[in-house]
Motif scaffolding. Structure first.
Motif, PDB file in Angstrom:
ATOM      1  N   GLU A 103       8.791   5.143   2.503  1.00  0.00           N
ATOM      2  CA  GLU A 103       9.436   5.072   1.185  1.00  0.00           C
ATOM      3  C   GLU A 103       8.734   6.007   0.195  1.00  0.00           C
ATOM      4  OE1 GLU A 103      12.336   3.453   0.579  1.00  0.00           O
ATOM      5  OE2 GLU A 103      12.217   3.152   2.748  1.00  0.00           O
ATOM      6  N   MET A 110      11.679  -6.565   3.733  1.00  0.00           N
ATOM      7  CA  MET A 110      11.020  -6.504   2.431  1.00  0.00           C
ATOM      8  C   MET A 110      11.297  -5.203   1.687  1.00  0.00           C
ATOM      9  SD  MET A 110       8.692  -8.202   0.469  1.00  0.00           S
ATOM     10  CE  MET A 110       7.922  -9.332   1.619  1.00  0.00           C
ATOM     11  N   GLY A 111      11.420  -4.076   2.398  1.00  0.00           N
ATOM     12  CA  GLY A 111      11.420  -2.788   1.709  1.00  0.00           C
ATOM     13  C   GLY A 111      10.043  -2.560   1.111  1.00  0.00           C
ATOM     14  N   PHE A 112       9.956  -1.927  -0.053  1.00  0.00           N
ATOM     15  CA  PHE A 112       8.660  -1.758  -0.701  1.00  0.00           C
ATOM     16  C   PHE A 112       8.222  -3.093  -1.276  1.00  0.00           C
ATOM     17  CE2 PHE A 112       5.257   0.193  -2.845  1.00  0.00           C
ATOM     18  CZ  PHE A 112       5.097   1.437  -2.263  1.00  0.00           C
ATOM     19  N   GLN A 113       6.988  -3.496  -0.972  1.00  0.00           N
ATOM     20  CA  GLN A 113       6.547  -4.831  -1.396  1.00  0.00           C
ATOM     21  C   GLN A 113       6.533  -4.947  -2.913  1.00  0.00           C
ATOM     22  OE1 GLN A 113       2.877  -6.243   0.356  1.00  0.00           O
ATOM     23  NE2 GLN A 113       2.542  -7.643  -1.341  1.00  0.00           N
ATOM     24  N   ARG A 170       6.213   1.344   6.814  1.00  0.00           N
ATOM     25  CA  ARG A 170       7.554   1.434   6.216  1.00  0.00           C
ATOM     26  C   ARG A 170       7.445   1.828   4.740  1.00  0.00           C
ATOM     27  NH1 ARG A 170      11.444  -1.576   9.514  1.00  0.00           N
ATOM     28  NH2 ARG A 170      10.324  -2.253  11.365  1.00  0.00           N
ATOM     29  N   GLU A 171       6.442   1.276   4.047  1.00  0.00           N
ATOM     30  CA  GLU A 171       6.246   1.644   2.648  1.00  0.00           C
ATOM     31  C   GLU A 171       5.825   3.112   2.532  1.00  0.00           C
ATOM     32  OE1 GLU A 171       3.476  -1.305   1.349  1.00  0.00           O
ATOM     33  OE2 GLU A 171       5.029  -2.821   1.052  1.00  0.00           O
ATOM     34  N   LEU A 208      10.801  -6.559   8.259  1.00  0.00           N
ATOM     35  CA  LEU A 208      12.073  -5.851   8.436  1.00  0.00           C
ATOM     36  C   LEU A 208      12.916  -5.881   7.165  1.00  0.00           C
ATOM     37  CD1 LEU A 208      13.212  -7.115  11.972  1.00  0.00           C
ATOM     38  CD2 LEU A 208      11.835  -5.124  11.402  1.00  0.00           C
ATOM     39  N   GLN A 253       4.803  -3.044   8.037  1.00  0.00           N
ATOM     40  CA  GLN A 253       5.243  -3.069   6.639  1.00  0.00           C
ATOM     41  C   GLN A 253       4.655  -1.897   5.858  1.00  0.00           C
ATOM     42  OE1 GLN A 253       7.322  -4.785   4.822  1.00  0.00           O
ATOM     43  NE2 GLN A 253       6.662  -4.122   2.792  1.00  0.00           N
ATOM     44  N   ARG A 254       3.342  -1.652   6.056  1.00  0.00           N
ATOM     45  CA  ARG A 254       2.689  -0.580   5.291  1.00  0.00           C
ATOM     46  C   ARG A 254       3.204   0.791   5.716  1.00  0.00           C
ATOM     47  NH1 ARG A 254       2.360  -4.145   1.948  1.00  0.00           N
ATOM     48  NH2 ARG A 254       0.727  -5.710   2.159  1.00  0.00           N
TER      49      ARG A 254
END
Lengths: 189, 76
Positions: A177, B34-37, A173-174, B32, A170-171
């Motif tokens: 972004e 969430m995108g940016f939390q 992936r961020e 998969l 998750q991190r």
């Protein structure tokens, strides 16, 4: 510079004498998608990545060493008291003839760890996509090890490690972004 | 809320040597989707978080072995 805290990130309990599990766990120790690969990959990639995400690679790379230590503890506990007969029954006699009860960086099939397992491309997006893939592969590896194990105590620790792979992915992936940098800018093309 | 696994039904031949698995499953963890939390997501208490491996309830997706009785896990 690092500061070492002499305790595990999550307590490691091994409930059953089943040295065969060590054969599977060694994949996460010295395998391509294991914790050593992860730590060295991230801590090396940080030098050629934009400033905004260096800290993330430092933090996650450091945590991977804490995971490596947990895996090492699990393997050590599973093998330290095994008799040669138990070693043979567990199918780890090839490791035993070379290393006795010592740990070594190789994967479950016995292939020694190599830097060819990891990459630095110097391209931030390419490197972060590799890191995301590595986390998902490590997550899957934990799933398959848990599936092979009936040791609830051991699986508890492995579940924790698998959850960390999800958060790390998750991190990363961020971080992608952040580097894409178009968010909320209302740019008109 | 997204499901934490998906299933599919692979082709089964009348000549398969082993008993076929009719439904296969694969993991699709919450990261998969969430995108940016986003800010202010629900949190575990600190002691729960240490146990779960994450502070954020939205990312909690435990995996259990089919050999662990009564724990469930992915359908095999």
């Amino acid at each position: 510079m690092w500061i070492y805290e002499k305790k595990l990130q999550y307590p490691v309990r091994v409930g059953t004498c089943n040295p065969r599990l060590a054969k599977y766990l060694i994949e996460q120790y010295g395998g391509a998608d294991g914790e050593l690969s992860a730590a060295l990959r991230y801590l090396n990639q940080r030098y050629s990545i934009p400033d905004k995400v260096i800290g993330l690679l430092t933090d996650i790379g450091t945590e991977e060493f804490a995971h490596l230590e947990m895996i090492a503890t699990m393997i050590y506990k599973l093998t330290k008291d095994a008799t040669p007969e138990q070693i043979k029954a567990a199918g780890i006699e090839d490791h035993y003839v070379n290393h006795d009860k010592g740990l070594f960086y190789h994967n479950a099939a016995g292939t020694p760890w190599t830097a060819a397992f990891i990459q630095t491309k110097g391209d931030p997006i390419a490197d972060l996509y590799e890191d995301i893939a590595a986390e998902e592969k490590a997550r899957a590896t934990y799933q398959w090890i848990i599936n092979l194990s009936d040791d609830t105590d051991l699986n508890d620790g492995l579940r924790f490690l698998r959850e960390r792979e999800i958060v790390h992915s998750q991190r990363f992936r961020e971080a992608v972004e952040i580097l894409k940098d178009e968010q909320g800018k209302k740019k008109i093309f | 809320m997204n499901t934490h696994f998906k299933t599919y039904h692979p082709y089964v031949s009348p000549f398969d040597p082993c008993k076929p698995i009719l439904e296969k499953a694969y993991s699709t963890p919450p990261n998969l989707y969430m995108g940016f939390q986003p800010p202010n997501l629900p949190q575990f208490t600190p002691s729960e978080a240490l146990k779960a491996g994450t502070l954020w309830k939205a990312f909690y997706d435990p995996w259990f072995s089919p050999l662990e009785p009564g724990k469930g896990g992915l359908p095999q």
